[in-house]
Design a protein around this motif. Sequence first.
Motif, short mmCIF file in Angstrom:
data_model
loop_
_atom_site.label_atom_id
_atom_site.label_comp_id
_atom_site.label_asym_id
_atom_site.label_seq_id
_atom_site.Cartn_x
_atom_site.Cartn_y
_atom_site.Cartn_z
N SER A 100 56.43 33.67 10.75
CA SER A 100 56.91 34.31 11.98
C SER A 100 55.76 34.93 12.77
CB SER A 100 57.95 35.39 11.62
OG SER A 100 57.31 36.45 10.95
N VAL A 103 54.35 32.19 15.38
CA VAL A 103 55.21 31.46 16.32
C VAL A 103 54.67 31.61 17.74
CG1 VAL A 103 57.52 31.34 17.30
CG2 VAL A 103 57.22 31.65 14.85
N TYR A 104 54.18 32.77 18.04
CA TYR A 104 53.67 33.04 19.39
C TYR A 104 52.18 33.33 19.32
CZ TYR A 104 58.68 33.65 19.87
OH TYR A 104 60.02 33.47 19.81
N CYS A 222 62.09 30.26 12.14
CA CYS A 222 60.77 29.65 12.00
C CYS A 222 60.34 29.57 10.54
CB CYS A 222 59.75 30.42 12.82
SG CYS A 222 59.55 32.11 12.27
#
Lengths: 295, 593
Positions: A100, A103-104, A222
């Motif tokens: 996680s 993810v970005y 995710c």
Amino acid sequence: MPKTLSYTQTVDSALQEGIKESGNYRIVPSMSNQRGPAGIYLGKGTGSSIDFHDFREYQPGDDLRRVDWSAYARNNVLSVKLYQEEISPFVEILIDQSRSMAVYEDKIFASVFTASFLVNATRQSEGRPIYIDKSNRHTGKNIEFALSKIEFNEANVDTHLLHSKSVGKPLRFFISDFLFAEDMESFMRNISRNSAALIPIMLLSKNEHSPEFSGAHKLIDCEMSNRWTELDITPSAINEYKARLKNHTASVRRAAQSIAAPFVQLNLPDYSADGNDIAQYIAKALTNSKIVEAV
Amino acid sequence: MSNLSLQNPLGAIGLSVLGVIVFIYLFHRQYKTLQITGLFLWNSFTRTKEGGKRLERLNFSRSLLLDLLACLALVLAFCVPAFQAADKGLTVIILDNSFSMRADKNFQKAKREAKEIISNLGENEKAIVILAKEQPEVVASSEYGKNKMLLALDEYTPYSKGAAIKDSISLSRNITDGYMHVHVFTDKDIKPNSIKNTSVTYHFYKADFDNLAFTNVFRQISGERRNSENIFLTVANYSNFRKNVNIKISDIKNTISFNRNAEIDAEKKKSFEFQISELLKKDIKVSIINHSDKLDEDSTIILSPEPELKVLYYIDNLQHNLSSPFRAALNASGAFETSNKSFADLYITQNESAQSQNNITTIRLVKQKEVPAVTVGPFIINYYTDLCDDLSLSGVYWGFNKNFPVRKNIVPLISVDETPLCWFEDGSTIVMNLAIDKSNIKLMPCWPALISNIVRYSRNSLAGIHKANYYPSEKLQYVYSALKDKRITFKNKNKLMPSTGSVPAKPGNYTLISKNKKFGKISVNAIFPNESNLLKLSDTTKIENQKPDLSEELPKSFKLLSIPCLLFALACLILNWWLDFSVAQKRLKGDAS
């Protein structure tokens, strides 16, 4: 969020930005109960500094040079002067390497930057930074190398290295998004074991604290691809999500408070190509939280 | 040749189902996948309703693709695809049947090649033979067996005035919709056209001589029938003649080009005439006969059989009168002086009368000896009979098609293809055609002898009609224009022949009876039965009806293509279902965990 850099470039950029930004900062030396080798910081215990700490009755074996002879003259009681110890603090930095966190892009940048920033701030404080990843404890120059090779591919937070006995009681930073549904209090207690103090730093991407998508979506976890939900994302759904996130954040904060840990929440701003905005935001937030201070 | 065809093309209507499927998918709610963190923060929201609410952007999912494939395969299965592997198609042999194919024995060569093709055909391969005449005609089919086809080919000889090659190809295209190998044997310049589903192979035969006449000449000069004493130059044009004709005669070793429209090159002509005269000097008897009214008018010489019989020769568009050096050479050579051994001991005298100013020249046969070998002869109608009543003679009057009713005052004397002769009793003369269409008289270069025969018969006052060169079963070219109920019956030795209007096959003398009234006699010798090209042709039908039944059942193994299609469709559906199922199962497991 513009994705202009590859993963490796993002990590390297965050690493360099952390080193650059942390040049004028050091760890605030007011953390309690830290234990470390003799150094420049006053520890919680007694030591050999020149700062008076307390009196106590003489006990056999005490250094006679510490006996307060003037007090003995007044009271006829042998007492010894205790001085505050001077230490070099151990600072452990732990990054949540679950999927996680990657993810970005802004979150990747922010987590590596924060770690790099704290490592170097620790060094500025003549403390000893220790970077703990899922497989090893890294010290010295290895830290940067290990950080450059960081991978976010775990299904959950791996804390097994925290349970191994370390030298002294370190100050421990835990950088995570805390976006998992666990009992936060027990989680906090777990990751604070063997540490003098735990400072949880909660990183939330712009997409997490202020999601801006809408329409029919199949939302896939995710970390576990077999978990998903199909939703029609509407403004009210976004609002409801935000409310839930707020509650979740509050529960994380409460859990931190339950172990007297200072909690830092970083809601990341928009990510620019060089990540400068995020770097400044994090440095400022850590300063405001009295984690670091300008030298 | 492999060929995939649909036995049930109507099944393709099922393709519309594809549209329906796509339409349904348009209504199907599509979810944009998005990977997120903290799914638990979204989980409890109300699930969106699936489908039916609004039109969605079509997303080519695996499910849609498999559904479309399954539907396509099903439709294909309903269309019953048949893979006609190794289908050799129909082999079509088109033989140019025009007269010019006789040149250089081209027709024989063509037949030889055609036979080779037929012989090499496989057991189940189909073939037809089309004679390209003025109208194409299917004359043989493999339905009767390969051997019969080969035998039938032997029977054909070229005799048509034209060859409709392209019509023949069209005819074969009408016969089958499938693949065709067309072999065209011709001497015509044809621009090959590409025809769908057809391969056309042209076998060209170019003769040194463009027409039969010169072929005959050549044959007689160099071939087995060479007669050193008699050479007949029959300058005829039986088939479509090109404008420029190169005539080569090996013995003459010269080429002369006749242009029927333009001025004849005087130099060339002179040269040709000179060569002829050289031949004449070699004591070779020469008759020059021009059957054509267009080719070279001024070299045309019509011979009169009797001194007293005047046959006028019409010269249209005369460019050179007969007082040319050529004729002078002929005269000077004395070629037509009487010889006991020659049948055509002709002698030409020229009557330079006032008529020559009108381009009418009388050429007289001054002496004629009987030639026993010649027993052929055309019709002779030397007086009016019932048969002549309403009898229309399809004729050519100097190149113009015209029907002439036989009247009492007309005596058709002889018909030789397009340059017939006809004598009017009133003394005027007209040239017309009796249209003995399939008479082999045109094969005979010795028709002056025929004239002599005619004259002989005429002298003998034989009644009625005489003909000596019928083919067996040959049909008389009578056309009953007004009274169609008239029937001609042949009677031989009091026995009525059942045939109506056709010549009996057996040689003999026959009486012609119409309405129980004798009106004439006919003698049939059947001299050339082996050359008859009517024997087989009479069995054939006309183009439109001649469609051999080629719609045999397809081999069963080819029809099975539907089953693979069905299996494929089933496989697509099962795969789609299984993938859906496994995904659902995974999801259930995920939810459980």
